[in-house]
Scaffold this motif. Structure first.
Motif, PDB file in Angstrom:
ATOM      1  N   LEU A  65       0.823  -1.207   0.000  1.00  0.00           N
ATOM      2  CA  LEU A  65       0.000   0.000   0.000  1.00  0.00           C
ATOM      3  C   LEU A  65       0.860   1.260   0.000  1.00  0.00           C
ATOM      4  N   LEU A  66       2.089   1.135   0.476  1.00  0.00           N
ATOM      5  CA  LEU A  66       3.073   2.217   0.429  1.00  0.00           C
ATOM      6  C   LEU A  66       4.356   1.649  -0.159  1.00  0.00           C
ATOM      7  N   PRO A  67       5.241   2.491  -0.675  1.00  0.00           N
ATOM      8  CA  PRO A  67       6.535   1.976  -1.153  1.00  0.00           C
ATOM      9  C   PRO A  67       7.261   1.225  -0.037  1.00  0.00           C
ATOM     10  N   LYS A  68       8.008   0.222  -0.420  1.00  0.00           N
ATOM     11  CA  LYS A  68       8.719  -0.613   0.538  1.00  0.00           C
ATOM     12  C   LYS A  68       9.629   0.227   1.440  1.00  0.00           C
ATOM     13  N   TYR A  69       9.626  -0.086   2.717  1.00  0.00           N
ATOM     14  CA  TYR A  69      10.471   0.534   3.758  1.00  0.00           C
ATOM     15  C   TYR A  69       9.982   1.912   4.230  1.00  0.00           C
ATOM     16  N   VAL A  70       9.074   2.567   3.508  1.00  0.00           N
ATOM     17  CA  VAL A  70       8.658   3.920   3.895  1.00  0.00           C
ATOM     18  C   VAL A  70       8.073   3.942   5.307  1.00  0.00           C
ATOM     19  N   PHE A  71       7.172   3.014   5.593  1.00  0.00           N
ATOM     20  CA  PHE A  71       6.498   2.975   6.882  1.00  0.00           C
ATOM     21  C   PHE A  71       7.497   2.815   8.021  1.00  0.00           C
ATOM     22  N   ILE A  72       8.393   1.861   7.886  1.00  0.00           N
ATOM     23  CA  ILE A  72       9.344   1.570   8.962  1.00  0.00           C
ATOM     24  C   ILE A  72      10.403   2.677   9.062  1.00  0.00           C
ATOM     25  N   ILE A  73      10.708   3.347   7.954  1.00  0.00           N
ATOM     26  CA  ILE A  73      11.655   4.469   7.990  1.00  0.00           C
ATOM     27  C   ILE A  73      11.061   5.645   8.777  1.00  0.00           C
ATOM     28  N   VAL A  74       9.780   5.935   8.555  1.00  0.00           N
ATOM     29  CA  VAL A  74       9.123   7.027   9.290  1.00  0.00           C
ATOM     30  C   VAL A  74       9.066   6.702  10.784  1.00  0.00           C
ATOM     31  N   ILE A  75       8.807   5.433  11.112  1.00  0.00           N
ATOM     32  CA  ILE A  75       8.833   5.010  12.521  1.00  0.00           C
ATOM     33  C   ILE A  75      10.221   5.250  13.116  1.00  0.00           C
ATOM     34  N   ALA A  76      11.261   4.888  12.355  1.00  0.00           N
ATOM     35  CA  ALA A  76      12.636   5.068  12.828  1.00  0.00           C
ATOM     36  C   ALA A  76      12.968   6.547  13.031  1.00  0.00           C
ATOM     37  N   LEU A  99      -5.178 -17.251  17.693  1.00  0.00           N
ATOM     38  CA  LEU A  99      -6.421 -17.941  18.040  1.00  0.00           C
ATOM     39  C   LEU A  99      -7.029 -18.666  16.853  1.00  0.00           C
ATOM     40  N   GLN A 100      -6.604 -18.315  15.646  1.00  0.00           N
ATOM     41  CA  GLN A 100      -7.132 -18.970  14.450  1.00  0.00           C
ATOM     42  C   GLN A 100      -6.357 -20.253  14.180  1.00  0.00           C
ATOM     43  N   ASP A 101      -6.984 -21.173  13.436  1.00  0.00           N
ATOM     44  CA  ASP A 101      -6.229 -22.361  13.060  1.00  0.00           C
ATOM     45  C   ASP A 101      -5.120 -21.943  12.099  1.00  0.00           C
ATOM     46  N   THR A 102      -4.066 -22.729  12.057  1.00  0.00           N
ATOM     47  CA  THR A 102      -2.842 -22.354  11.338  1.00  0.00           C
ATOM     48  C   THR A 102      -3.103 -21.998   9.883  1.00  0.00           C
ATOM     49  N   ASN A 103      -3.943 -22.751   9.199  1.00  0.00           N
ATOM     50  CA  ASN A 103      -4.204 -22.507   7.778  1.00  0.00           C
ATOM     51  C   ASN A 103      -4.976 -21.218   7.525  1.00  0.00           C
ATOM     52  N   SER A 104      -5.646 -20.702   8.560  1.00  0.00           N
ATOM     53  CA  SER A 104      -6.474 -19.501   8.383  1.00  0.00           C
ATOM     54  C   SER A 104      -5.750 -18.212   8.744  1.00  0.00           C
ATOM     55  N   ILE A 105      -4.502 -18.308   9.228  1.00  0.00           N
ATOM     56  CA  ILE A 105      -3.746 -17.092   9.563  1.00  0.00           C
ATOM     57  C   ILE A 105      -3.467 -16.322   8.281  1.00  0.00           C
ATOM     58  N   TRP A 106      -3.905 -15.089   8.248  1.00  0.00           N
ATOM     59  CA  TRP A 106      -3.834 -14.307   7.008  1.00  0.00           C
ATOM     60  C   TRP A 106      -3.692 -12.838   7.372  1.00  0.00           C
ATOM     61  N   PHE A 107      -2.506 -12.292   7.137  1.00  0.00           N
ATOM     62  CA  PHE A 107      -2.223 -10.889   7.449  1.00  0.00           C
ATOM     63  C   PHE A 107      -2.630 -10.012   6.264  1.00  0.00           C
ATOM     64  N   ALA A 167      -2.843  -4.518  -6.427  1.00  0.00           N
ATOM     65  CA  ALA A 167      -3.614  -5.386  -5.532  1.00  0.00           C
ATOM     66  C   ALA A 167      -2.860  -5.537  -4.224  1.00  0.00           C
ATOM     67  N   SER A 168      -3.607  -5.757  -3.151  1.00  0.00           N
ATOM     68  CA  SER A 168      -2.999  -5.912  -1.827  1.00  0.00           C
ATOM     69  C   SER A 168      -3.840  -6.884  -1.017  1.00  0.00           C
ATOM     70  N   GLY A 169      -3.274  -8.047  -0.704  1.00  0.00           N
ATOM     71  CA  GLY A 169      -4.015  -9.037   0.073  1.00  0.00           C
ATOM     72  C   GLY A 169      -5.290  -9.436  -0.641  1.00  0.00           C
ATOM     73  N   ASP A 170      -6.452  -9.167  -0.019  1.00  0.00           N
ATOM     74  CA  ASP A 170      -7.746  -9.463  -0.637  1.00  0.00           C
ATOM     75  C   ASP A 170      -8.281  -8.288  -1.432  1.00  0.00           C
ATOM     76  N   MET A 171      -7.575  -7.181  -1.435  1.00  0.00           N
ATOM     77  CA  MET A 171      -8.064  -5.962  -2.079  1.00  0.00           C
ATOM     78  C   MET A 171      -7.667  -5.917  -3.544  1.00  0.00           C
ATOM     79  N   ASN A 172      -8.656  -5.663  -4.399  1.00  0.00           N
ATOM     80  CA  ASN A 172      -8.472  -5.557  -5.851  1.00  0.00           C
ATOM     81  C   ASN A 172      -8.186  -6.890  -6.523  1.00  0.00           C
ATOM     82  N   ILE A 173      -8.533  -8.007  -5.864  1.00  0.00           N
ATOM     83  CA  ILE A 173      -8.379  -9.289  -6.544  1.00  0.00           C
ATOM     84  C   ILE A 173      -9.547  -9.495  -7.507  1.00  0.00           C
TER      85      ILE A 173
END
Length: 493
Positions: A261-272, A316-324, A428-434
């Motif tokens: 959703l953002l360019p790679k590393y941007v989010f973590i760079i701003v946190i840093a 708490l979810q079963d292993t196959n259902s873990i989805w970030f 596309a991102s995860g389930d978005m725009n599939i």
């Protein structure tokens, strides 16, 4: 009564209400035109009882009840349902921003900084996915309820012990709206734990209070899902070692890639960068070494606590259902605003440094806005392409029925060698725009929505299955459609 009238008048005369209205429309106004996620086709084309039962089985009682009222009792159609949900989502976003800003203003007197912080927390980089589902109104209501619960937990820390009961009720309802956003309550509350903890004992007690206010509703919702409705996501097998690996991989995608959703590393760079500000400010202050260390540790405590509240529910979810995905990681994306609030709560910031922080935050929001618009445009393009494919399939069906006199009543769904989950060159991102035509369960639903054909899904023909697996299409082709008596065989690509 007079007091309430004055309160309402004061609210509507507050310029911040209109500032937040404009900010909300700026980021999410694009969704005023009806749009579809694959789940939306299912909601619109599935029997009302079945879809309400599905939401109940996910522990999303408020969503199921709202859908039943709107479609079952009021008999509102697809377009009306969408507009109601969208309008409610916009309203809840504005109120969330306004109410949070009231809290932030009590800690930070600079209105510009306060507005920026509130916006970064509520309209964070992952908030866009809350707006792409038909139940967007109830999903954003969950965010609002979390903000209201934080308001009550603050009152509890200030001495109003009864407010904890209202906070619990608000969090129970928030969990029954959408579980993916409730970590926001913990994330914001961490700042108030720091503020209202004068010693280690108070710090521990305040952590326990927030943990219970968050945990009791979450556990109640989990029990509801697992034992009353039996949802498949929590009814399967949990392999702890595999779950941990999946969670670590998901956390990396969340922090480093931000689900594209953002360019790679941007989010973590701003946190840093914000952490750098906090460390610099702590070290330059004329306070004891102990206080300097505590201020620095406080920032890491906010990050760790927010990360834990975001990631822990996955176990708490079963292993196959873990989805970030973005919608379930919503609270972590608020960390930019939370760290900024921490900076201005703890120390007096020099004008130059304050202006530097404002520039960074505004640049971050502009980058986020561009990303939102890009994903939204591609979302509508994808919707159009899904509809085009569906109408082409319907044309082929109609021609077959006219030529043979047979009626297509069943559908069998196949895959080619390498299925694409989104259309080429669309973000596309995860389930978005599939693609709707990337999910087997969605295909009969989109066909039903656009053509009125209610096709029954049947098992594959093994010969056709093996034949399709040898092909690898990049675009829709008539060769992906095979008719056999009353059966439509379709290969997804």
């Amino acid at each position: 009564m007079e007091k309430m009238k004055n309160k309402i008048k004061e609210t509507f005369l507050d310029k911040n209400l209109y500032i937040f209205s404009m900010i909300t429309i700026l980021f999410f106004g694009v969704f005023c035109i009806m749009q579809y996620a694959p789940d939306t086709y299912s909601v619109f084309a599935t029997n009302l009882t079945d879809i309400v039962s599905h939401f109940f089985s996910c522990g999303r009682i408020v969503t199921g009840a709202a859908l039943y009222i709107v479609r079952g009792l009021l008999h509102i159609g697809n377009y009306g349902t969408y507009l109601l949900s969208y309008g409610f989502a916009i309203l809840c976003t504005i109120i969330s921003l306004y109410k949070l800003n009231k809290l932030v203003n009590q800690e930070i007197k600079n209105n510009v900084i306060s507005i920026l912080i509130s916006t970064l927390i509520i309209i964070n980089p992952f908030s866009i996915e809350l707006f792409v589902y038909i139940e967007k109104g109830i999903m954003v209501l969950s965010v609002l309820l979390c903000v209201l619960a934080v308001e009550q937990i603050k009152k509890f820390f200030e001495g109003n012990k009864k407010s904890i009961l209202l906070a619990l009720v608000l969090m129970i309802v928030a969990n029954c709206c959408y579980q993916g956003t409730v970590g926001l309550f913990v994330a914001i509350s961490l700042l108030y734990i720091i503020k209202y903890s004068k010693n280690i004992k108070e710090f521990i007690v305040n952590n326990v209070v927030v943990a219970l206010t968050y945990g009791i509703p979450a556990i109640l919702n989990f029990i509801l899902v697992r034992f009353l409705f039996t949802n498949e996501r929590v009814a399967g097998e949990i392999v702890l070692s595999e779950s941990i690996i999946k969670m670590l991989q998901g956390t990396k995608r969340m922090l480093v890639n931000t689900y594209d959703l953002l360019p790679k590393y941007v989010f973590i760079i701003v946190i840093a960068i914000l952490l750098g500000f906090i460390i610099y400010q702590a070290l330059k202050q004329k306070i004891s070494s102990k206080k300097k260390i505590l201020e620095i540790l406080g920032a890491f405590y906010v990050i760790a606590g927010t990360l834990f509240a975001t990631v822990a529910p996955q176990i708490l979810q079963d292993t196959n259902s873990i989805w970030f995905v973005a919608r379930s990681s919503y609270s972590m994306a608020a960390i930019i605003g939370l760290l900024t609030m921490y900076i201005f709560m703890k120390t007096e910031i020099h004008v130059k440094m304050r202006n530097a922080i404002i520039v960074i935050l505004v640049a971050f929001l502009l980058l986020q806005f561009v990303s939102f618009m890009s994903f939204a445009i591609d979302h509508y393009v994808g919707n159009y392409m899904d509809k085009t494919v569906t109408l082409e399939i319907n044309r082929l069906i109609s021609e077959y029925e006219e030529e043979t006199g047979k009626q297509i009543t069943e559908i069998s769904i196949y895959h080619d060698k390498s299925i694409q989950y989104s259309y080429p060159e669309l973000k596309a991102s995860g389930d978005m725009n599939i693609k709707a035509y990337s999910a087997d369960w969605c295909v009969p639903k989109i066909i039903q929505l656009y053509t009125g054909r209610n096709l029954i899904t049947i098992e594959n023909d093994e010969n056709l299955k093996n034949e399709f697996l040898q092909k690898n299409w990049d675009v829709f082709d008539e060769e992906q459609i095979v008719f056999q008596d009353n059966i439509l065989h379709i290969c997804l690509y």
